[in-house]
Design an enzyme around this catalytic site. Structure first.
Site, PDB file in Angstrom:
ATOM      1  N   ARG A  64      25.775  30.681  58.793  1.00 21.83           N
ATOM      2  CA  ARG A  64      26.404  29.378  58.498  1.00 21.83           C
ATOM      3  C   ARG A  64      25.679  28.701  57.329  1.00 21.83           C
ATOM      4  O   ARG A  64      26.314  28.128  56.440  1.00 21.83           O
ATOM      5  CB  ARG A  64      26.352  28.463  59.721  1.00 21.83           C
ATOM      6  CG  ARG A  64      26.924  29.059  60.994  1.00 21.83           C
ATOM      7  CD  ARG A  64      28.403  28.766  61.182  1.00 21.83           C
ATOM      8  NE  ARG A  64      28.819  29.087  62.529  1.00 21.83           N
ATOM      9  CZ  ARG A  64      29.260  30.285  62.925  1.00 21.83           C
ATOM     10  NH1 ARG A  64      29.380  31.270  62.058  1.00 21.83           N
ATOM     11  NH2 ARG A  64      29.617  30.492  64.185  1.00 21.83           N
ATOM     12  N   GLU A 208      31.844  31.882  80.156  1.00 18.57           N
ATOM     13  CA  GLU A 208      32.651  32.019  78.934  1.00 18.57           C
ATOM     14  C   GLU A 208      33.108  33.466  78.719  1.00 18.57           C
ATOM     15  O   GLU A 208      32.389  34.265  78.129  1.00 18.57           O
ATOM     16  CB  GLU A 208      31.846  31.529  77.721  1.00 18.57           C
ATOM     17  CG  GLU A 208      32.624  31.652  76.416  1.00 18.57           C
ATOM     18  CD  GLU A 208      31.878  31.113  75.186  1.00 18.57           C
ATOM     19  OE1 GLU A 208      30.733  30.652  75.322  1.00 18.57           O
ATOM     20  OE2 GLU A 208      32.461  31.155  74.096  1.00 18.57           O
ATOM     21  N   LYS A 250      34.847  28.338  80.271  1.00 14.83           N
ATOM     22  CA  LYS A 250      35.032  28.162  78.821  1.00 14.83           C
ATOM     23  C   LYS A 250      35.838  29.336  78.290  1.00 14.83           C
ATOM     24  O   LYS A 250      35.296  30.369  77.905  1.00 14.83           O
ATOM     25  CB  LYS A 250      33.662  28.083  78.139  1.00 14.83           C
ATOM     26  CG  LYS A 250      33.717  27.998  76.627  1.00 14.83           C
ATOM     27  CD  LYS A 250      32.406  27.501  76.051  1.00 14.83           C
ATOM     28  CE  LYS A 250      32.411  27.557  74.542  1.00 14.83           C
ATOM     29  NZ  LYS A 250      31.292  26.847  73.943  1.00 14.83           N
ATOM     30  N   SER A 292      36.537  27.222  70.347  1.00 17.55           N
ATOM     31  CA  SER A 292      37.542  27.147  69.274  1.00 17.55           C
ATOM     32  C   SER A 292      37.808  28.519  68.673  1.00 17.55           C
ATOM     33  O   SER A 292      38.920  28.764  68.198  1.00 17.55           O
ATOM     34  CB  SER A 292      37.133  26.126  68.199  1.00 17.55           C
ATOM     35  OG  SER A 292      35.907  26.450  67.602  1.00 17.55           O
ATOM     36  N   GLY A 293      36.832  29.396  68.667  1.00 17.32           N
ATOM     37  CA  GLY A 293      37.061  30.812  68.370  1.00 17.32           C
ATOM     38  C   GLY A 293      37.471  31.170  66.957  1.00 17.32           C
ATOM     39  O   GLY A 293      37.920  32.286  66.729  1.00 17.32           O
ATOM     40  N   GLY A 294      37.371  30.221  66.032  1.00 14.63           N
ATOM     41  CA  GLY A 294      37.765  30.527  64.661  1.00 14.63           C
ATOM     42  C   GLY A 294      39.037  29.796  64.242  1.00 14.63           C
ATOM     43  O   GLY A 294      39.506  29.954  63.115  1.00 14.63           O
ATOM     44  N   ARG A 323      32.320  25.813  65.944  1.00 18.40           N
ATOM     45  CA  ARG A 323      32.790  25.682  64.565  1.00 18.40           C
ATOM     46  C   ARG A 323      33.771  24.525  64.364  1.00 18.40           C
ATOM     47  O   ARG A 323      33.718  23.820  63.354  1.00 18.40           O
ATOM     48  CB  ARG A 323      33.425  26.996  64.111  1.00 18.40           C
ATOM     49  CG  ARG A 323      32.407  28.066  63.812  1.00 18.40           C
ATOM     50  CD  ARG A 323      33.013  29.438  63.806  1.00 18.40           C
ATOM     51  NE  ARG A 323      33.321  29.915  65.151  1.00 18.40           N
ATOM     52  CZ  ARG A 323      33.891  31.084  65.416  1.00 18.40           C
ATOM     53  NH1 ARG A 323      34.232  31.891  64.425  1.00 18.40           N
ATOM     54  NH2 ARG A 323      34.113  31.454  66.665  1.00 18.40           N
TER      55      ARG A 323
HETATM   56  P1  13P Z   1      33.378  28.286  68.658  1.00 25.72           P
HETATM   57  O1  13P Z   1      34.051  27.036  69.112  1.00 25.72           O
HETATM   58  O2  13P Z   1      32.919  28.265  67.229  1.00 25.72           O
HETATM   59  O3  13P Z   1      34.171  29.508  69.035  1.00 25.72           O
HETATM   60  O4  13P Z   1      32.014  28.392  69.459  1.00 25.72           O
HETATM   61  C1  13P Z   1      32.012  28.079  70.788  1.00 25.72           C
HETATM   62  C2  13P Z   1      30.972  28.848  71.470  1.00 25.72           C
HETATM   63  O5  13P Z   1      30.090  28.292  72.055  1.00 25.72           O
HETATM   64  C3  13P Z   1      31.046  30.300  71.398  1.00 25.72           C
HETATM   65  O6  13P Z   1      30.174  30.837  72.343  1.00 25.72           O
END
Ligand code: 13P
Length: 367
Positions: A64, A208, A250, A292-294, A323
């Site tokens: 990042r 998650e 999550k 959010s996953g991208g 992100r």
């Molecule tokens: P993102 O929202 O960027 O996907 O990250 C969340 C997260 O904690 C991934 O493990």
């Protein structure tokens, strides 16, 4: 012996009600409701609040920082996390922050350890306890998350440092012949062992299981894989005696693969995500906090808002974005002390937007 089992024995039954033909459930295997962990889990998904995921590993935050030409030194990582965590008014929209091992041991500019600073600000300190996704043996293209060795001792140390909840991310990849049942099983087993250790040690586990957006699969395929994953994960959580009222799920949203020509619209994503969750997530789970996953920052807010506009669900629906909360802040901060306030304003804008989305009150659009 369990009361239902002993009643069955008195009636001369040879198969167990509820339990099938397996051995009787030992006494004490069940979990009592209403403990501190229950209140912590509820606080994490309190109305209008979500979780800030700021737990990038040193390797990930390095990537990042590289995107904004900032060196990934320990002090730069501290300064960046300091900027995020000390954002004025953050607790109005953020219930908890997930930190990385290095961060939970660092302090604000005036020397206050981050967990102490957060607690005083009314924000729950959280910690990522997995050690990352590694190649799964004999499963080309699939991964399993590691970090169970020594986890009981690490949890005890994190509790000592002030952590109140934890996170473990499993990664499921969609491909031509993927995922394999083997990969889903291995990840579900690890998630369940992690969650049980957290509850035993006094942390609320964020569970998650992330089905990745990468690939050209359809939204239907994402639904199918996510449903299968959740079913296996919840079966494993049950087997491992995890109390569902003391955890937060999550998950990914149900989306078209990034490379699919047909990108499902906001309403379709919201409807399919809710349908999948209603099929698979027990109502005892207090809340679901999406990754959010991208997805772009505004798109992630739009999707969350659309779900929360569909009427009441058995669980709270909120955000635990990395992100989608941080990207605008990172771009505004650029590694400069003089941009600290701009970074905080950018972070706050996304937190405020997602707080609104978690209540179905978001009004901007991604366009
Ligand atoms: P993102 O929202 O960027 O996907 O990250 C969340 C997260 O904690 C991934 O493990």
């Amino acid at each position: 012996m369990n009361r239902k089992v002993s009643a069955a024995l008195r009636q001369g039954r040879t198969s167990w009600p509820i339990l099938g033909a397996g051995p009787p459930l030992e006494q004490g295997a069940g979990q009592l409701m209403g403990t501190d962990l229950t209140s912590t889990a509820q606080a994490m998904v309190a109305s209008g609040k979500g979780v800030l995921a700021a737990d990038e590993s040193t390797a990930t935050i390095g990537k990042r920082f590289a995107s904004i030409n900032v060196d990934s030194t320990e002090e730069n990582r501290r300064a960046y996390r300091d900027t995020l965590l000390t954002t004025p008014g953050l607790s109005d929209a953020v219930s908890g922050v997930i930190m990385y091992d290095e961060t939970i041991r660092q302090s604000t500019a005036d020397g206050t350890p981050f967990p102490k600073f957060l607690e005083a600000a009314g924000i729950l300190p959280g910690i990522k306890v997995d050690t990352g996704a590694k190649n799964l043996a004999k499963a080309d293209g699939e991964m399993v998350t590691e970090g169970l060795d020594g986890l009981r001792e690490r949890i005890a140390e994190y509790v000592e440092l002030g952590a109140r909840f934890a996170k473990w991310r499993a990664v499921i990849t969609i491909g031509d012949h993927l995922p394999s049942r083997y990969c889903i099983d291995a990840n579900a087993h690890a998630l369940a062992r992690y969650a049980a250790l957290c509850q035993e040690g006094g942390l609320v586990p964020i569970v998650e299981p992330e089905v990745l957006m990468d690939g050209d699969h359809s939204i239907e395929r994402c639904f199918e894989v996510t449903e299968a994953t959740h079913r296996v994960v919840f079966a494993a959580l049950y087997e491992h005696r995890v109390a569902l009222d003391q955890m937060v799920l999550k998950p990914n949203m149900i989306l078209s693969g990034k490379g699919n020509a047909r990108q499902a619209g906001v309403d379709e994503v919201a409807e399919q995500t809710i349908a999948c969750l209603r099929r698979t997530v027990p109502a005892e789970v207090p809340g679901i906090a999406f990754l959010s996953g991208g997805q772009g920052a505004a798109m992630a807010s739009e999707h969350l808002n659309a779900m929360n506009s569909m009427g009441p669900q058995p669980w709270a629906l909120t955000f635990s974005y990395g992100r989608a909360l941080q990207d605008p802040a990172l771009a505004a901060w650029k590694g400069e002390t003089s941009n600290r306030e701009a970074g905080q304003q950018a972070l706050w804008a996304r937190c405020e937007a997602n707080s609104a989305a978690s209540q179905g009150k978001y009004t901007e659009t991604a366009a």
